[in-house]
Design a protein around this motif. Structure first.
Motif, mmCIF file in Angstrom:
data_model
loop_
_atom_site.group_PDB
_atom_site.id
_atom_site.type_symbol
_atom_site.label_atom_id
_atom_site.label_comp_id
_atom_site.label_asym_id
_atom_site.label_seq_id
_atom_site.Cartn_x
_atom_site.Cartn_y
_atom_site.Cartn_z
ATOM 1 N N ARG A 1 -84.941 3.195 28.154
ATOM 2 C CA ARG A 1 -86.272 3.730 27.844
ATOM 3 C C ARG A 1 -86.163 5.179 27.375
ATOM 4 N NH1 ARG A 1 -90.164 3.036 32.799
ATOM 5 N NH2 ARG A 1 -88.344 3.784 33.947
ATOM 6 N N GLY A 2 -87.218 5.668 26.754
ATOM 7 C CA GLY A 2 -87.324 7.065 26.403
ATOM 8 C C GLY A 2 -86.193 7.574 25.532
ATOM 9 N N ILE A 3 -85.692 8.764 25.879
ATOM 10 C CA ILE A 3 -84.609 9.376 25.108
ATOM 11 C C ILE A 3 -83.382 8.479 25.095
ATOM 12 C CG2 ILE A 3 -82.979 11.305 25.081
ATOM 13 C CD1 ILE A 3 -85.239 13.081 26.173
ATOM 14 N N GLY A 4 -83.085 7.871 26.231
ATOM 15 C CA GLY A 4 -81.910 7.004 26.318
ATOM 16 C C GLY A 4 -81.967 5.856 25.333
ATOM 17 N N ARG A 5 -83.126 5.221 25.235
ATOM 18 C CA ARG A 5 -83.258 4.114 24.292
ATOM 19 C C ARG A 5 -83.065 4.603 22.853
ATOM 20 N NH1 ARG A 5 -86.463 -1.332 23.704
ATOM 21 N NH2 ARG A 5 -86.288 -1.523 21.446
ATOM 22 N N ALA A 6 -83.635 5.758 22.520
ATOM 23 C CA ALA A 6 -83.467 6.297 21.173
ATOM 24 C C ALA A 6 -81.990 6.542 20.860
ATOM 25 C CB ALA A 6 -84.264 7.588 21.024
ATOM 26 N N ILE A 7 -81.248 7.019 21.857
ATOM 27 C CA ILE A 7 -79.816 7.245 21.677
ATOM 28 C C ILE A 7 -79.087 5.930 21.442
ATOM 29 C CG2 ILE A 7 -77.708 8.043 22.818
ATOM 30 C CD1 ILE A 7 -79.526 10.112 24.277
ATOM 31 N N VAL A 8 -79.410 4.928 22.261
ATOM 32 C CA VAL A 8 -78.783 3.613 22.100
ATOM 33 C C VAL A 8 -79.054 3.059 20.699
ATOM 34 C CG1 VAL A 8 -78.850 1.199 22.857
ATOM 35 C CG2 VAL A 8 -78.775 3.042 24.550
ATOM 36 N N GLU A 9 -80.294 3.114 20.264
ATOM 37 C CA GLU A 9 -80.652 2.590 18.948
ATOM 38 C C GLU A 9 -79.861 3.268 17.836
ATOM 39 O OE1 GLU A 9 -84.844 3.219 18.862
ATOM 40 O OE2 GLU A 9 -85.322 1.339 19.907
ATOM 41 N N ARG A 10 -79.723 4.590 17.944
ATOM 42 C CA ARG A 10 -78.994 5.319 16.911
ATOM 43 C C ARG A 10 -77.504 4.976 16.912
ATOM 44 N NH1 ARG A 10 -78.644 9.936 13.566
ATOM 45 N NH2 ARG A 10 -76.615 9.573 12.563
ATOM 46 N N LEU A 11 -76.882 4.911 18.084
ATOM 47 C CA LEU A 11 -75.460 4.598 18.151
ATOM 48 C C LEU A 11 -75.180 3.183 17.664
ATOM 49 C CD1 LEU A 11 -74.403 6.302 21.519
ATOM 50 C CD2 LEU A 11 -74.244 7.205 19.186
#
Length: 241
Positions: free
Chosen positions: A12-22
């Protein structure tokens, strides 16, 4: 063969955005999470990322998570320590539980998780560790002595670990976000949120993808000369007295 990344607090949140980008960058990603199974399943379905449940404040959970990920994806070469919680309260009324829970999840987790992967990174002479701190670890915040202490400690951890591992090809960096447009921030009362935004020179909340872009750079091949640094992504808020 794709590099392997673990993002704690990644559903969720920042973590999810990081996962999506990687994932978009072609990295094999595992997302750690502690409680929201629905969000984890949604992430897995929508991005193809692996999800692993556990509490980063418990070292045995971290050992199991890393073993599970490495058995399926291979050795973890990129670690993003993003998991964190808040248990806010002014210090003169703060309970031992409020203090210890935040320190355990936000600070002890750095040891619990990084200790599982650092030897492998050193042996392979390549690794990227990115720690997600906070503007409140840099400037403090009323009602967050526990959170601010943990996030400030993360900055010191980053510097020391960077020095220890620089010659082994392992970089360690920190990102200190300001207020980002996540579910947690959106839950803040409207008038309070308006007050926060008024203190941000760019006049808006940050976006998760803006943090993710910086993580992607630090986790990549071209960031080998960047280590021990803390990058402040806060829209200039830290400049405001």
């Amino acid at each position: 063969m794709a590099r392997v990344a673990l993002v704690t607090g990644g559903t969720r949140g920042i973590g999810r955005a990081i996962v999506e980008r990687l994932v978009a960058d072609g990295i094999s990603v595992a997302a750690g999470y502690s409680g929201n199974d629905e969000a984890a399943e949604a992430l897995k379905r929508e991005t193809g990322a692996m999800v692993v449940k556990g509490n980063v404040g418990h070292i045995e959970d971290c050992r199991r998570a890393v073993a599970t990920i490495e058995a399926e994806l291979g050795p973890i070469e990129i670690l993003v320590n993003n998991a964190g919680i808040t248990r806010d309260g002014v210090f003169h009324r703060m309970t031992p539980e409020q203090w210890s829970e935040v320190i355990r999840v936000n600070m002890d987790s750095l040891f619990n998780m990084t200790r599982q992967v650092i030897e492998g990174m050193r042996e392979r002479e390549w690794g990227r560790i990115v720690n997600i701190s906070s503007i409140n670890g840099q400037k403090g915040q009323i009602g967050q002595t526990n959170y601010s202490a943990a996030k400030a400690g993360m900055i010191g951890f980053t510097k020391a670990l960077a020095l220890e591992n620089a010659k082994k090809g392992v970089t360690v960096n920190c990102i200190a976000p300001g207020y980002i447009d996540t579910e947690m921030v959106q839950a803040v009362p409207e008038k309070v949120l308006e007050g926060i935004i008024s203190q941000i020179p760019v006049g808006r909340l940050g976006r998760g993808d803006e943090i993710a872009d910086m993580v992607a750079f630090l986790a990549g091949e071209r960031a080998g000369y960047v280590t021990g640094t803390t990058l402040s992504l806060n829209g200039g808020q830290y400049l405001v007295g």
